[in-house]
Design a protein around this motif. Sequence first.
Motif, PDB file in Angstrom:
ATOM      1  N   GLY B  66     -56.941   3.816   9.452  1.00 54.02           N
ATOM      2  CA  GLY B  66     -56.053   3.950  10.767  1.00 54.02           C
ATOM      3  C   GLY B  66     -54.873   4.719  10.295  1.00 54.02           C
ATOM      4  N   VAL B  67     -53.766   4.576  11.282  1.00 53.97           N
ATOM      5  CA  VAL B  67     -52.471   5.253  11.035  1.00 53.97           C
ATOM      6  C   VAL B  67     -51.805   4.709   9.640  1.00 53.97           C
ATOM      7  CG1 VAL B  67     -51.185   3.498  12.422  1.00 53.97           C
ATOM      8  CG2 VAL B  67     -50.427   5.965  12.101  1.00 53.97           C
ATOM      9  N   ASP B  85     -59.773  11.284  14.527  1.00 51.14           N
ATOM     10  CA  ASP B  85     -60.957  12.214  13.950  1.00 51.14           C
ATOM     11  C   ASP B  85     -60.266  13.300  13.179  1.00 51.14           C
ATOM     12  OD1 ASP B  85     -59.533  13.822  15.643  1.00 51.14           O
ATOM     13  OD2 ASP B  85     -60.981  14.191  17.128  1.00 51.14           O
ATOM     14  N   GLU B  86     -59.304  13.128  12.509  1.00 51.26           N
ATOM     15  CA  GLU B  86     -58.602  14.083  11.633  1.00 51.26           C
ATOM     16  C   GLU B  86     -58.103  13.452  10.297  1.00 51.26           C
ATOM     17  OE1 GLU B  86     -55.989  16.755  13.571  1.00 51.26           O
ATOM     18  OE2 GLU B  86     -55.900  18.092  12.049  1.00 51.26           O
TER      19      GLU B  86
ATOM     20  N   PRO D   7     -51.488   5.181  21.471  1.00 53.09           N
ATOM     21  CA  PRO D   7     -52.589   4.235  21.377  1.00 53.09           C
ATOM     22  C   PRO D   7     -53.166   4.528  19.710  1.00 53.09           C
ATOM     23  CG  PRO D   7     -52.853   5.330  23.394  1.00 53.09           C
ATOM     24  CD  PRO D   7     -51.821   6.084  22.585  1.00 53.09           C
ATOM     25  N   HIS D   8     -53.127   5.455  19.129  1.00 49.36           N
ATOM     26  CA  HIS D   8     -53.397   5.450  17.858  1.00 49.36           C
ATOM     27  C   HIS D   8     -52.339   5.183  16.797  1.00 49.36           C
ATOM     28  CE1 HIS D   8     -57.003   7.186  19.901  1.00 49.36           C
ATOM     29  NE2 HIS D   8     -55.974   8.137  20.713  1.00 49.36           N
ATOM     30  N   GLY D  62     -47.721  14.228  16.461  1.00 50.41           N
ATOM     31  CA  GLY D  62     -48.637  13.254  15.610  1.00 50.41           C
ATOM     32  C   GLY D  62     -49.954  13.487  15.458  1.00 50.41           C
ATOM     33  N   CYS D  63     -50.734  12.557  16.116  1.00 41.24           N
ATOM     34  CA  CYS D  63     -52.198  12.758  16.082  1.00 41.24           C
ATOM     35  C   CYS D  63     -52.729  13.830  16.936  1.00 41.24           C
ATOM     36  CB  CYS D  63     -52.825  11.286  16.380  1.00 41.24           C
ATOM     37  SG  CYS D  63     -52.411  10.714  17.925  1.00 41.24           S
TER      38      CYS D  63
END
Lengths: 967, 202, 412, 97
Positions: B66-67, B85-86, D7-8, D62-63
């Motif tokens: 996770g992050v 996904d990276e 959310p991530h 970010g993501c």
Amino acid sequence: MGSPHRLASGGIVDRGTSRTFTIDGRSFEGVAGDTVTSAALANGVLQVGDSIYRGRPRGVMTSGVEEPNAFVRINGEYGESMQPATITELVDGSELTWEDGIGTLDQSVDPAEYDHMHVHTDVAVIGAGPAGLAAARAAAATGVRVMLFEQDFALGGSLLGRPNEVVEGIPAGAWIEDVTAQLEQAINCRILKRTSVFGSYDSNYLIALEKRVEAPGTDGVSRQRVWHINAGRVVLATGAFERTLVFAGNDLPGVMLASAAQNYLGRYGVLAGEQVVVFTTNDSAYGVAADLAAAGASVSLVDSRASAGVDDPASVDVHHGSVAVEAIGSDRVVGVRIAPRDGDIQQTQQLPCDLLAVSGGWSANVNLHSQRQGALHWDDDLLGFVPSGAVRDQSLAGSVTGTYWTDGAVAEGIAAGSAQPDPTTAQERRTGSGTTDGLWLIPSPAGDFDTHFVDLQRDETAAGVVRAVRAGMRSVEHVKRYTSISTGLDQGKIGGVLTIGLLSQLLGEHDMASMPAGQPGQDGAEGGATDRSPSPGAIGTTTFRAPFTPVAFAALAGRARGELYDPARVTPAQARHVARGAEFEDVGQWKRPWFYPQSGEDMNAAVARECRAARTNVAYMDGSTLGKIEIRGKDAPTFLNRIYTNAFAKLSVGKQRYGVMCGPDGMVLDDGVSFRLAEDRYLMTTTTGGAAKVLEWLEEWHQTEWPELDVFFTSVTEQWSTTVVAGPRSRDVIHKIAPDLDVSKEGFEFMSFHDTVLASGIPARIARVTFSGELAFEVNVSGWYGEAVWDDITHAGAEFGITPYGTETMHVLRAEKAFPIVGQDTDGTVTPQDLGMDWVVAKKKKDFIGMRSYARAGHVEEGRKQLVSLFPTDPELRLPEGSQLVTTDNTPADPLDGIAPQPIPMIGHVTSSYRSEALDRTFALALVRDGRTRIGEEVMASFEGRFYPVQIAEAVVYDKEGARRDG
Amino acid sequence: MVERTAVLERRRSPLQRMARELETGSSANAALREVPFLAQIGLRVVADTPSAAALEAALSGPLPEGVGDVTGLPGDRHVLWLAPDEFLLITPDEADGGDDPVRITDELTAALGELPGQVVDLSANRTTLELRGPRAQEVLDKSCRLDLDPVAFPVGSALVTLLGTVGVVLWRVTPDTWRIMPRSSFATHTAQWLLDGMREFV
Amino acid sequence: MTTAQGSGQRALPPHPSFLWRNPDPRNSYDVVIVGGGGHGLATAYYLAKVHGITNVAVLERGWLAGGNMARNTTIIRSNYLWDESAAIYEKSLKLWEGLEDELGYDIFFSQRGVLNLAHTLQDQRDSVRRVEANRLNGVDAEYISPEQVKEVCPIINISQDIRYPVMGATYQPRAGIAKHDWVAWGYARRASELGVDLIQNCEVTGFDMDGDRVVGVRTTRGNIKAGRVALAAAGHTSTLTELAGFRVPIQSHPLQALVSELHEMIHPTVVMSNHVHVYVSQAHKGELVMGAGVDSYNGYGQRGSFHVIEHQMSAAVELFPAFSRAHLLRTWGGIVDVTLDASPIMGLTPVDGMYVDCGWGTGGFKAVPGAGFAFAHTIANNEPHELNRPYSLERFVTGELIDEHGAAAVAH
Amino acid sequence: MLMIECPHCGVRPEGEFTYGGQAHVPYPEDPQALTDEEWAQYLFYRDNPKGTFRERWVHSAGCRKWFNAIRDTRTYDITSTYLGAAPAEANSTQGAQ
Ligand SMILES: Cc1cc2nc3c(=O)[nH]c(=O)nc-3n(C[C@H](O)[C@H](O)[C@H](O)COP(=O)(O)OP(=O)(O)OC[C@H]3O[C@@H](n4cnc5c(N)ncnc54)[C@H](O)[C@@H]3O)c2cc1C
Ligand SMILES: NC(=O)c1ccc[n+]([C@@H]2O[C@H](COP(=O)([O-])OP(=O)(O)OC[C@H]3O[C@@H](n4cnc5c(N)ncnc54)[C@H](O)[C@@H]3O)[C@@H](O)[C@H]2O)c1
Ligand SMILES: Cc1cc2nc3c(=O)[nH]c(=O)nc-3n(C[C@H](O)[C@H](O)[C@H](O)COP(=O)(O)O)c2cc1C
Ligand SMILES: [Zn+2]
């Protein structure tokens, strides 16, 4: 020199450390711990700059940020204007000038540095008075991260002016030291002095300005620092501002807020006057009177109320039920006329004085609370606006809630710091603070209101407010703008509520319904709108806005200055371009070589030479800035088919294709060549400026519209360094650096690419593609080898006279071939069809982004602008890019006659314009209404007020049949 | 055939020419250097799918969950979490016994086979700066808006964020050592920006 | 002490001692204008003055001209790219040129010129394109060199060492600024004089319909019958059209501005730079007035995020070294109504008897006279004026947009 | 600077995000089948409520993932962020359509 008004003892100044300074050229001596005004008052200087519009003499009014009069310009290497002298820490050797309410900007370059800091804390306590100190102590004790912000250079808040008051059983001075020591020892607590929290934004995002060093000693140490603070919880312990009262001559030097007189005495050991009249409408000034008397002044106290909530101070002559109706004096106050509050106003009595200390009640310092839309209500006893409750994740403690007594403030601080419920009730608050007489305007014996100042800084009096109401103004917001009250540097910290009070009195006769309130979010209900006189609560305040205190622009700018203002992106071969003397062009954030002048060459000569090299020999350029995106997935072909206007699914592996992508509105967004690396892999290239936008575009469509497609995107812009080798001899150069490769026309087809290992051992992907119409190759290698391959090409090409070329030459060459540049030949209103690229718009696809829009009326009708080329009749005339085009029948008979007075309809404009080496003349590209049907037509180009004939031609002007691309 | 070492010698990292500047701008309080030529492989697979499993098998270890997660230490192969996904696989410089980026990319691509996902060599796409010293966090606080407190940003975690206006991966390697990975074209600016923030500590 | 300025030298002249009546709403008007900003007030004035329609009410939910009219950076210019824009803004500028006389009110219309700086080659191309279009449209404009920029505005830094040096500028000498509140009040005073009822504290909360026709408005101060209803509610327009049953393609965003404290005059013109996000002038009292960028998100809060303000300061201080220690005194925000093509919407609506004027976004102050003039015509004749015909709602369907964005023209 | 919860990645400052306007406005199934009027609605018309708004953001620095948020356009309060379809409790708000 000596400082006649400095007492031998008292206060927290260091009498042993002297500070000399000048104001308006006169030298004075102060001591460490002084502000400019405390030092000035110690030297008997009461008068400051004149008032801004009326030129009236003014004096020090306050001892804090609310000061309306005492502004200095700090001279020195770089001058700074409009510093409130009341909060300017005295620096040894400073040279100051009083200012008349207006500043003068220094035009030289500010040598100081400024920076920013970003921090997170669990609790941010704002204000280090008794409430804030108690809050920080309590919060620190819970183990969480605490930051305490105090704008002053000393901790203690208003207690500093009352060192003998007892707090938690000990004298205030000792209490402050004690709590400070505890906080300094706590590992989780950080204290920032000289730091004003000036902005409070959503999510408890606070912005503060720290004043760090006046004379930077070390390189890199900022003079001021802007703090960005994310706080879990905020405790507002920002105190309250005392107000003055509105009577004739209330702006004379020597009229001072009572709390300020007390502060100068208690904190700085300065007795501002020897014969003092204290004029009050509330209990707070009784302590002031007592302190001044105890320090040796002769003191009279004038209280508008018949009786007070506290005892009369010893050895003070008290006049109950009386008001000051006029301050007397020319340059400074020498006396005050008092009269009965409710009796005959002409029945005055004169009291001589050299200081008139005034207290008209208190205004809670709700600025930061209100910046967050915190609700306020009017409290009739306190005679002020107080918060109706804290904003989410915030607490309030002390005077900011109207708790105007120390024990209450400390108790609230403890509760707020430890996140317990607020122990003080509104009822207690009132009894603890006493009641304040609602006295908004004191008539003068002379009957006018011309020197009844409401906002001293904006030089506005009660007469101005009266005038506004008579003009039809009902809202306090209108009164503010009609009079300019509250728009000065102090932002109405004192005058704002005075105006509202006055307004409530004046609007008594008016219908409430038509009266738009001030800042919304205040519950006016409490304002007792039942009688027809609107209460101040129903009127509301004007809007509180950031910053709470002024902030230098440079501090906000921080370090993002000069070269650091915005990143300059460079490619791996940058050093080589610099060494070759390239001039650079800004393209987005990139620095791209524009042209490479040789000695004595101007741009035109350099570009001509570079063009010749590419068309007749061989030239090379750095193409690394093009955006590159690697795309993989079994649905990648489907995806690209939807994104690009043309077909990509059937492109064979090992081949490339040019594509255009549009927005749903059908307008060209970006273009580029994509490589098919494998059945499920593509490498897309984008324009230099469009790279980031295109990747976001692809991700957006994939994530939000077509998540079911198996496709992934990764930016590889900097992974690859790209060198373009163009020109008839380019094959020879490529052959030398890539001997393993068959570079023949048949072996290496146009729009194909091959992976190979160069002679140097460096792996490369070489593509045959052209943006110049010439035979050309693109050598792509890992960015690590970008410089090496640039060097290898330089050496390999030397025998052919290889020439580096920049973006300008690239533009000329591609324009000759009518390859458009997105953003130069397009502007967001141009479709692929307009560019003459019907062929790039698939007819058979079910859909692609933009397709639907081409069926709209605006796209099927005639009159769209189309890309064509232009040949000026004068072959030497290079049209300025941006020139407009008009038809010949719309121009004056003599084309050089200048512009006709009537609007002349335009049919298009020049998007690109160059001199062509290949054609030995100038030409241009233009977007022209129905341009393709006008080919052959003569029209006029208009620039700088003149008209020049040009002929419209097919877009491609060179090598129409494309014979050159195979070399 | 050209010797591999001769090829490697011709590499240039984005900050190679700034080495001196980095050195003079450094001190015991805060020191900045470039860690060049790390192999960096971009991995795009959705966690907990056969694709992820295939890469995990090839890497003989799990992908970060996770992050903030990082699977290893700078000296070894390790994978950073960038998005759900990276991921970014990083291994030491080939010249120091690390991987040839092209080879490892090919291996992982083969491992992924026909499965959805993507393996891309990104070794030259970013470079790595290392900022170390007791004042390092303060230098970063001047331009990074994240909470850098060790509790909020523990050792061994890496986040994608902004440094000033530049996108970076920020990785806390030890309490006082940070790795900062900007895109290569931004490297010069990032280094200059950090050096500017370090001046007061020299 | 600094030299004592003669008393009153810096002061602005006083406002007229009477501005407007504060009547209670009557129960019926020929025309009800919703929104008492610059556009609503000017429309009321021209309705009364030009078309003789005086049985008019302007309904304002808060205090008169307290919306964007109180918040804008007051830049006035007409050097827009497209013909349609140039026409309406130039009409407006011509009206500005006679407005002080017309209104009998000092509005400090100051034709101090506006510079739009170019910092890249593409900026240069766009600038020349706009200047040449302006000339053909009869709008005064020229493209000038950095040295000429320096002549017009001596405090500007034209050194080539900064990240984005000044490469040139467009200059419209007739452009300038005016004092926003005074403009609004000037219109309000004249409208009130001509019989228009200005009704504050009166929010429109719904419409009464008779079939497809609007016949009245519901307000927080009661229902009012209306022959025609004209919406001039800027950022709030879509909340009103929702009530009337149709949509307008606008998004409401916060747009911020700021001022410094007062300084002796130093900045003689208006400077705008799109590339580095600065626009600044020095108002008559002496404060520097500076605009920030639009906040990206939708918002009705009359406030934006602080980083938007911070961002432009670096550029501002770089361009104007003298601003280093000018102090930020106050920031604020307005609610701007942005359309996709950055051009306004003005004309008839799907509802009979209802007209709309909105979408002026970040640049509708300068349009106040022209838009009021054209909108009044539209209302009086139930048909658009030539000036606003291109600004119909239909253009979004046909695709015939007037894309001031796309064409990289400048805002404000 | 709004603080927005990706959310991530968790709560991050607004500067890391890019705004994407109204949420849940899907690309039409078959654009060619729409009238010009309907197509214009898709292209140019978005809700603009004063109050609760379901909107899109992307964590661009970010993501790089898109997500939705429920935010009040008057107070700027973000009550939730979510992926995919809107949570049920938001259905009653005026932002929904
Ligand atoms: C910071 C900022 C800077 C700007 N700078 C410039 C510039 O330099 N130059 C320029 O030309 N333009 C500028 N503008 C744009 C310009 O201010 C606006 O385009 C213009 O003011 C809009 O027209 P208006 O004056 O009628 O709007 P507003 O003044 O906003 O008027 C609309 C009125 O409608 C009222 N209203 C809304 N809903 C209702 C309802 N339901 N019932 C009753 N009343 C209602 C509102 O309260 C408001 O008073 C700027 C705007 C901002 C915010
Ligand atoms: N008797 C009265 O009527 C009366 C009236 C008012 C106050 N008081 C006394 O005042 C004290 C109140 O204590 P308190 O702690 O609430 O207030 P305080 O005034 O003692 O302290 C407030 C502190 O906050 C600081 N501050 C304000 N805004 C700030 C900002 N934005 N950033 C940084 N610092 C900021 C101020 O500089 C000050 O030091 C009590 O002792 C009370 O007795 C008495
Ligand atoms: C051109 C212009 C100049 C202004 N000058 C000042 C000023 O000198 N001082 C001040 O406090 N506010 C000034 N303001 C800002 C107003 O005080 C106020 O912030 C603005 O009208 C928005 O209203 P609000 O903040 O009450 O919401 C100015 C506003 C404008 C548009
Ligand atoms: Zn995220």
